[in-house]
Structures are given as structure tokens and as C-alpha cells.
Scaffold this motif. Sequence first.
Motif, short mmCIF file in Angstrom:
data_model
loop_
_atom_site.label_atom_id
_atom_site.label_comp_id
_atom_site.label_asym_id
_atom_site.label_seq_id
_atom_site.Cartn_x
_atom_site.Cartn_y
_atom_site.Cartn_z
N THR A 102 0.83 -1.20 0.00
CA THR A 102 0.00 0.00 0.00
C THR A 102 0.87 1.26 0.00
OG1 THR A 102 -0.23 -0.28 2.41
CG2 THR A 102 -2.07 -0.98 1.03
N ALA A 116 -2.38 1.42 5.59
CA ALA A 116 -3.77 1.48 5.14
C ALA A 116 -4.67 1.12 6.32
CB ALA A 116 -4.00 0.53 3.98
N ALA A 122 -7.42 0.16 0.25
CA ALA A 122 -6.01 -0.07 -0.07
C ALA A 122 -5.70 0.31 -1.51
CB ALA A 122 -5.65 -1.52 0.17
N TYR A 124 -2.38 -0.32 -3.96
CA TYR A 124 -1.11 -1.04 -3.97
C TYR A 124 -0.21 -0.57 -5.11
CZ TYR A 124 -4.00 -4.31 -1.24
OH TYR A 124 -4.85 -4.89 -0.32
#
Length: 240
Positions: A102, A116, A122, A124
Motif C-alpha cells: 500500500t 492502510a 487499499a 497497492y
Amino acid sequence: MTINSIIPTGKSAVGKLVGAPFHFASSLRMARVFHPHGIELKGTLKPATPWWPVSESSTISVTARMSKALGTPGDLPDILGLALRLHEVGADENPWDILLATSGLSTFSKMFPAPAFSWNGARYSTLVPYSRAGGAAAWLIVTPRGVHPAGTSLSALKTAVDHSPLHFSVYLARIQLQLIPIGHLCLDEVEDHPDCLQPSFDPVLNRPAHMRMLPEWLAETRKFAYRGSRNGRGDTQKRG
């Protein structure tokens, strides 16, 4: 007696210096140094552009691991991890391991991990860019699609997948804030394996020959860190 006989030089010396702390930490913890606990998942990736080393009509089978970097309990915030192993990609049909954590999505924040507060929120990033056959550097970004669990509990994540697949949008991001849709990821099956039997992902060793991680000196350093962590916890899995 020369200085080289006292202080080792070359790649082997660098490997020992970089790998030693990870070897010690993982042997002490008897687990991965980071992301010690996670859930192994199965699914598919559907490419949407020619950027991938397969045709756009292909469907790539995926092994994934979702985890928390520090291993915080329950719903406490953490840097969330998404590790992907794309099976049989490229001319040699070897696996391709991609590690994401994240982060932010701005020009610079996508290069740094960030905590997160929920799986649903989230975002990524690979944190480091890839370059395909000398092309421009680009980061892979993965974002939740649809509803994912609130909070960061691993047990809630497992329950969610048992009831309904998790969907993600996959993007390519240049240095500027420009997200280009390149695929759709679906994780729909939980593999009920303990952490010690879950796959060890290595994005440096397991990647298509034409795909470079940048900067290359950092990729080389990461290789030693991953090796040290695996050796410290006695991981004998065969590398792809």
C-alpha cells in the motif's frame, strides 16, 4: 597481508552484508522478516493491453498472498501487501512474481509504502518501476474493485473471499500521475495453508527476461535480502 584478505569484496561480500540482517531476523522470528502472516489465494488475471508478455486474449492463472507488513493484530492499520505469481508467462513460461504494498498514488508517494486502514481503501504499488525492453519506466498499481472488507483483519479477508471473489483493477503509472488500465485481477479461492507453507515470492529472480526492475542496483540488493530471509527461516522452496 592485503586489505582484500581482511575485508571481502565483490558480489559475494555485498550479498553477505545485505543478507545477514534478514537471515538473523527471520531465524529469530522463524517467519518472514516482513509480512509474517498472510492468506494464500488463487485466481486469474485478464490482460487488457499488449504490455503483458502474453496475448490480450489470454487468461493468466495467479497465485497470490495478501498480508500485513508488520503483522499488527486485528483491524489495526498496517502496510498491506499483495504478492502475485503469474504462472507460465513469457517465452520460457516461467512464473513472474510481482510484489506490491500500500502506498499513495501521487507522483512521488507511489514510490513509498504507507499504512492502510482497510482492505477496501487499499491502493497497492510496486514501489519501484519496471521497464519492458528498454521502454519507459512504469509502476504497476492495483486498486480494489467493488466492495472489499472494512478494516485490515486477515480473518475478515478470508471470510470475504469464501463468500465472494475479490476483484481488482490493474494500472500502469508513469512518473506523472497517469493511470493506464491494463488488466483485471480476480481472486476467488482461499488456499488453507499455514504461513510456513505459503509461497515465497522473489520479484528479482522470477520475472520475464525482457522485463527489468529499476534501478538495477536496487534489484540486485533486494535479491540478497530475499535470499537471507528465506535461508534464515529454512525455506527450501525451489525458485522459479
